[in-house]
Write a protein that holds these residues in place. Structure first.
Motif, PDB file in Angstrom:
ATOM      1  N   UNK A   1       1.026  -1.140   0.129  1.00 54.08           N
ATOM      2  CA  UNK A   1       0.039  -0.010  -0.193  1.00 54.08           C
ATOM      3  C   UNK A   1       0.754   1.142  -0.073  1.00 54.08           C
ATOM      4  N   UNK A   2       0.962   1.879  -1.106  1.00 51.36           N
ATOM      5  CA  UNK A   2       1.991   2.997  -1.220  1.00 51.36           C
ATOM      6  C   UNK A   2       3.285   2.347  -1.339  1.00 51.36           C
ATOM      7  N   UNK A   3       4.253   2.898  -0.626  1.00 54.97           N
ATOM      8  CA  UNK A   3       5.634   2.377  -0.604  1.00 54.97           C
ATOM      9  C   UNK A   3       6.252   1.311   0.275  1.00 54.97           C
ATOM     10  N   UNK A   4       5.132   0.835   1.401  1.00 50.91           N
ATOM     11  CA  UNK A   4       5.366   0.235   2.234  1.00 50.91           C
ATOM     12  C   UNK A   4       4.609  -1.296   2.118  1.00 50.91           C
ATOM     13  N   UNK A   5       5.201  -2.477   2.612  1.00 52.79           N
ATOM     14  CA  UNK A   5       4.802  -3.772   2.162  1.00 52.79           C
ATOM     15  C   UNK A   5       3.609  -3.804   3.468  1.00 52.79           C
TER      16      UNK A   5
END
Lengths: 114, 115
Positions: free
Chosen positions: B50-54
Protein backbone atom coordinates in the motif's frame (compact mmCIF):
# COMPACT_ATOMS: atom_id res chain seq x y z
CA UNK A 1 -7.25 -19.34 7.08
CA UNK A 2 -9.19 -19.43 3.86
CA UNK A 3 -8.98 -22.03 1.13
CA UNK A 4 -10.73 -22.70 -2.16
CA UNK A 5 -11.53 -26.01 -3.82
CA UNK A 6 -12.35 -26.38 -7.49
CA UNK A 7 -13.08 -30.06 -7.89
CA UNK A 8 -13.18 -30.10 -11.68
CA UNK A 9 -9.86 -29.44 -13.37
CA UNK A 10 -11.45 -29.69 -16.83
CA UNK A 11 -15.03 -29.30 -18.05
CA UNK A 12 -15.79 -30.08 -21.72
CA UNK A 13 -19.19 -28.96 -23.01
CA UNK A 14 -20.86 -28.51 -26.37
CA UNK A 15 -21.58 -25.05 -27.70
CA UNK A 16 -24.95 -23.66 -26.55
CA UNK A 17 -25.14 -26.16 -23.69
CA UNK A 18 -25.40 -25.02 -20.07
CA UNK A 19 -22.40 -25.22 -17.78
CA UNK A 20 -21.68 -25.12 -14.07
CA UNK A 21 -18.19 -24.72 -12.64
CA UNK A 22 -18.07 -25.71 -9.00
CA UNK A 23 -16.33 -23.82 -6.23
CA UNK A 24 -16.31 -24.46 -2.50
CA UNK A 25 -14.47 -22.41 0.06
CA UNK A 26 -13.57 -22.69 3.71
CA UNK A 27 -13.30 -19.76 6.03
CA UNK A 28 -14.06 -18.94 9.62
CA UNK A 29 -14.77 -15.29 8.86
CA UNK A 30 -16.90 -13.27 6.49
CA UNK A 31 -15.62 -13.55 2.96
CA UNK A 32 -15.52 -11.86 -0.38
CA UNK A 33 -15.74 -14.21 -3.36
CA UNK A 34 -14.48 -13.83 -6.92
CA UNK A 35 -14.36 -15.57 -10.24
CA UNK A 36 -11.44 -14.68 -12.49
CA UNK A 37 -11.03 -15.79 -16.11
CA UNK A 38 -7.90 -16.31 -18.17
CA UNK A 39 -8.49 -16.50 -21.92
CA UNK A 40 -5.80 -18.16 -24.07
CA UNK A 41 -2.66 -16.01 -24.20
CA UNK A 42 -4.21 -13.30 -22.03
CA UNK A 43 -3.84 -12.17 -18.42
CA UNK A 44 -6.22 -12.85 -15.56
CA UNK A 45 -9.29 -10.65 -15.47
CA UNK A 46 -12.15 -10.35 -13.03
CA UNK A 47 -15.39 -11.96 -14.21
CA UNK A 48 -17.61 -11.21 -11.20
CA UNK A 49 -17.45 -10.78 -7.45
CA UNK A 50 -19.60 -11.05 -4.35
CA UNK A 51 -18.98 -8.55 -1.56
CA UNK A 52 -22.33 -8.26 0.20
CA UNK A 53 -26.01 -7.86 -0.50
CA UNK A 54 -27.73 -9.98 -3.13
CA UNK A 55 -26.29 -13.48 -3.18
CA UNK A 56 -26.69 -13.73 -6.96
CA UNK A 57 -24.12 -11.81 -8.99
CA UNK A 58 -23.88 -11.54 -12.74
CA UNK A 59 -21.23 -10.73 -15.31
CA UNK A 60 -21.70 -8.74 -18.50
CA UNK A 61 -21.23 -11.81 -20.70
CA UNK A 62 -24.00 -13.95 -19.25
CA UNK A 63 -22.28 -15.78 -16.39
CA UNK A 64 -23.75 -15.75 -12.90
CA UNK A 65 -22.69 -17.09 -9.53
CA UNK A 66 -24.60 -17.56 -6.32
CA UNK A 67 -23.14 -17.23 -2.86
CA UNK A 68 -24.46 -20.03 -0.67
CA UNK A 69 -23.27 -19.54 2.89
CA UNK A 70 -24.74 -22.75 4.29
CA UNK A 71 -23.03 -24.85 1.63
CA UNK A 72 -19.94 -22.61 1.48
CA UNK A 73 -20.19 -22.58 -2.29
CA UNK A 74 -19.93 -20.03 -5.08
CA UNK A 75 -20.66 -22.02 -8.25
CA UNK A 76 -20.42 -20.33 -11.63
CA UNK A 77 -23.13 -20.97 -14.21
CA UNK A 78 -24.05 -20.00 -17.74
CA UNK A 79 -27.23 -21.22 -19.47
CA UNK A 80 -25.70 -21.35 -22.96
CA UNK A 81 -21.97 -21.24 -23.67
CA UNK A 82 -20.15 -19.97 -26.75
CA UNK A 83 -16.84 -20.92 -28.30
CA UNK A 84 -15.47 -17.61 -27.01
CA UNK A 85 -16.02 -18.78 -23.42
CA UNK A 86 -13.12 -21.22 -23.80
CA UNK A 87 -10.76 -20.26 -20.98
CA UNK A 88 -9.47 -21.18 -17.55
CA UNK A 89 -11.66 -20.06 -14.68
CA UNK A 90 -10.38 -19.42 -11.18
CA UNK A 91 -12.52 -19.12 -8.07
CA UNK A 92 -11.01 -17.00 -5.30
CA UNK A 93 -11.73 -15.82 -1.78
CA UNK A 94 -10.53 -13.11 0.56
CA UNK A 95 -11.39 -12.57 4.19
CA UNK A 96 -12.87 -9.40 5.62
CA UNK A 97 -9.86 -8.96 7.87
CA UNK A 98 -7.35 -9.43 5.05
CA UNK A 99 -9.31 -8.30 2.05
CA UNK A 100 -6.26 -7.57 -0.04
CA UNK A 101 -4.92 -11.11 0.14
CA UNK A 102 -6.80 -13.23 -2.40
CA UNK A 103 -6.61 -17.00 -2.19
CA UNK A 104 -7.16 -18.73 -5.53
CA UNK A 105 -8.38 -22.19 -6.39
CA UNK A 106 -6.44 -24.38 -8.79
CA UNK A 107 -8.63 -23.49 -11.76
CA UNK A 108 -11.09 -25.19 -14.11
CA UNK A 109 -10.36 -25.39 -17.81
CA UNK A 110 -13.58 -24.91 -19.79
CA UNK A 111 -13.38 -26.26 -23.32
CA UNK A 112 -16.24 -25.71 -25.73
CA UNK A 113 -16.89 -28.15 -28.55
CA UNK A 114 -18.75 -26.97 -31.68
CA UNK B 1 -5.72 3.39 -20.72
CA UNK B 2 -2.61 1.32 -20.15
CA UNK B 3 -2.94 -1.76 -18.00
CA UNK B 4 -0.43 -3.37 -15.66
CA UNK B 5 2.81 -4.12 -17.46
CA UNK B 6 5.55 -6.53 -16.46
CA UNK B 7 9.08 -6.93 -17.73
CA UNK B 8 10.63 -9.09 -18.90
CA UNK B 9 7.93 -11.35 -20.28
CA UNK B 10 10.32 -14.29 -20.10
CA UNK B 11 13.44 -14.80 -18.02
CA UNK B 12 15.74 -17.81 -18.16
CA UNK B 13 18.45 -18.04 -15.55
CA UNK B 14 20.75 -20.56 -13.99
CA UNK B 15 20.44 -22.01 -10.54
CA UNK B 16 22.10 -19.76 -7.98
CA UNK B 17 21.76 -16.54 -9.96
CA UNK B 18 19.98 -13.35 -8.90
CA UNK B 19 16.95 -12.05 -10.83
CA UNK B 20 14.79 -8.94 -10.77
CA UNK B 21 11.25 -8.78 -12.10
CA UNK B 22 9.60 -5.44 -12.71
CA UNK B 23 5.97 -4.35 -12.45
CA UNK B 24 4.42 -1.09 -13.65
CA UNK B 25 0.95 -0.70 -12.12
CA UNK B 26 -1.96 1.22 -13.55
CA UNK B 27 -1.41 4.94 -13.04
CA UNK B 28 -3.07 6.16 -9.85
CA UNK B 29 -3.38 2.74 -8.26
CA UNK B 30 -2.01 2.84 -4.73
CA UNK B 31 -2.14 -0.89 -4.02
CA UNK B 32 0.17 -3.41 -5.71
CA UNK B 33 0.33 -7.18 -5.36
CA UNK B 34 2.69 -9.96 -6.39
CA UNK B 35 1.52 -13.53 -6.99
CA UNK B 36 3.26 -16.67 -8.23
CA UNK B 37 1.54 -19.21 -10.45
CA UNK B 38 3.05 -22.67 -10.85
CA UNK B 39 2.00 -24.98 -13.66
CA UNK B 40 -1.50 -26.32 -13.15
CA UNK B 41 -2.14 -24.19 -10.10
CA UNK B 42 -3.91 -20.97 -9.29
CA UNK B 43 -2.00 -17.82 -8.39
CA UNK B 44 -0.41 -17.84 -4.94
CA UNK B 45 -0.20 -14.58 -2.98
CA UNK B 46 3.29 -13.33 -2.21
CA UNK B 47 3.18 -9.70 -1.04
CA UNK B 48 0.97 -6.61 -1.01
CA UNK B 49 2.08 -2.98 -1.03
CA UNK B 50 0.00 0.00 0.00
CA UNK B 51 1.97 2.98 -1.26
CA UNK B 52 5.66 2.44 -0.61
CA UNK B 53 5.30 0.04 2.28
CA UNK B 54 4.75 -3.70 2.32
CA UNK B 55 1.43 -4.09 4.14
CA UNK B 56 1.43 -7.89 4.01
CA UNK B 57 4.44 -10.02 3.05
CA UNK B 58 3.16 -13.23 4.59
CA UNK B 59 3.26 -15.07 1.26
CA UNK B 60 6.97 -14.68 0.57
CA UNK B 61 8.29 -18.25 0.75
CA UNK B 62 11.66 -17.47 2.33
CA UNK B 63 14.29 -14.76 2.74
CA UNK B 64 15.60 -15.24 -0.79
CA UNK B 65 12.55 -13.31 -1.98
CA UNK B 66 12.31 -9.57 -1.51
CA UNK B 67 10.22 -6.83 -3.10
CA UNK B 68 10.41 -3.06 -3.12
CA UNK B 69 8.28 -0.14 -4.25
CA UNK B 70 10.41 2.88 -3.38
CA UNK B 71 8.27 5.61 -4.94
CA UNK B 72 4.88 4.03 -4.56
CA UNK B 73 4.54 3.17 -8.23
CA UNK B 74 6.88 0.70 -9.94
CA UNK B 75 7.75 -2.41 -7.97
CA UNK B 76 10.59 -4.88 -8.29
CA UNK B 77 10.52 -8.47 -7.08
CA UNK B 78 14.01 -9.72 -6.32
CA UNK B 79 15.01 -13.36 -6.00
CA UNK B 80 18.46 -14.30 -4.72
CA UNK B 81 20.23 -17.63 -5.24
CA UNK B 82 17.48 -18.91 -7.51
CA UNK B 83 16.46 -22.55 -7.29
CA UNK B 84 14.75 -24.77 -9.87
CA UNK B 85 11.62 -24.72 -7.70
CA UNK B 86 11.35 -20.97 -8.24
CA UNK B 87 10.35 -21.60 -11.85
CA UNK B 88 6.84 -20.20 -12.31
CA UNK B 89 4.88 -17.30 -13.78
CA UNK B 90 5.15 -14.27 -11.52
CA UNK B 91 2.06 -12.08 -11.70
CA UNK B 92 1.66 -8.50 -10.61
CA UNK B 93 -1.67 -6.81 -9.95
CA UNK B 94 -2.75 -3.36 -8.88
CA UNK B 95 -5.92 -1.84 -7.47
CA UNK B 96 -7.17 1.67 -6.91
CA UNK B 97 -6.89 1.43 -3.16
CA UNK B 98 -6.97 -0.88 -0.18
CA UNK B 99 -10.74 -0.82 0.10
CA UNK B 100 -12.24 -4.19 0.75
CA UNK B 101 -13.14 -5.97 -2.43
CA UNK B 102 -11.36 -3.48 -4.74
CA UNK B 103 -10.85 -5.12 -8.12
CA UNK B 104 -7.30 -6.26 -8.71
CA UNK B 105 -6.09 -5.82 -12.30
CA UNK B 106 -3.45 -8.32 -13.37
CA UNK B 107 -0.49 -7.96 -15.68
CA UNK B 108 0.51 -10.57 -18.27
CA UNK B 109 3.16 -12.05 -15.98
CA UNK B 110 6.85 -12.88 -16.19
CA UNK B 111 7.66 -16.52 -16.90
CA UNK B 112 10.77 -17.40 -14.90
CA UNK B 113 12.69 -20.55 -15.78
CA UNK B 114 15.56 -21.63 -13.56
CA UNK B 115 17.83 -24.19 -15.21
Amino acid sequence: AQSVTQLDSQVPVFEEAPVELRCNYSSSVSVYLFWYVQYPNQGLQLLLKYLSGSTLVESINGFEAEFNKSQTSFHLRKPSVHISDTAEYFCAVSGESSASKIIFGSGTRLSIRP
Amino acid sequence: GAGVSQTPSNKVTEKGKYVELRCDPISGHTALYWYRQSLGQGPEFLIYFQGTGAADDSGLPNDRFFAVRPEGSVSTLKIQRTERGDSAVYLCASSLGPSKGDTQYFGPGTRLTVL
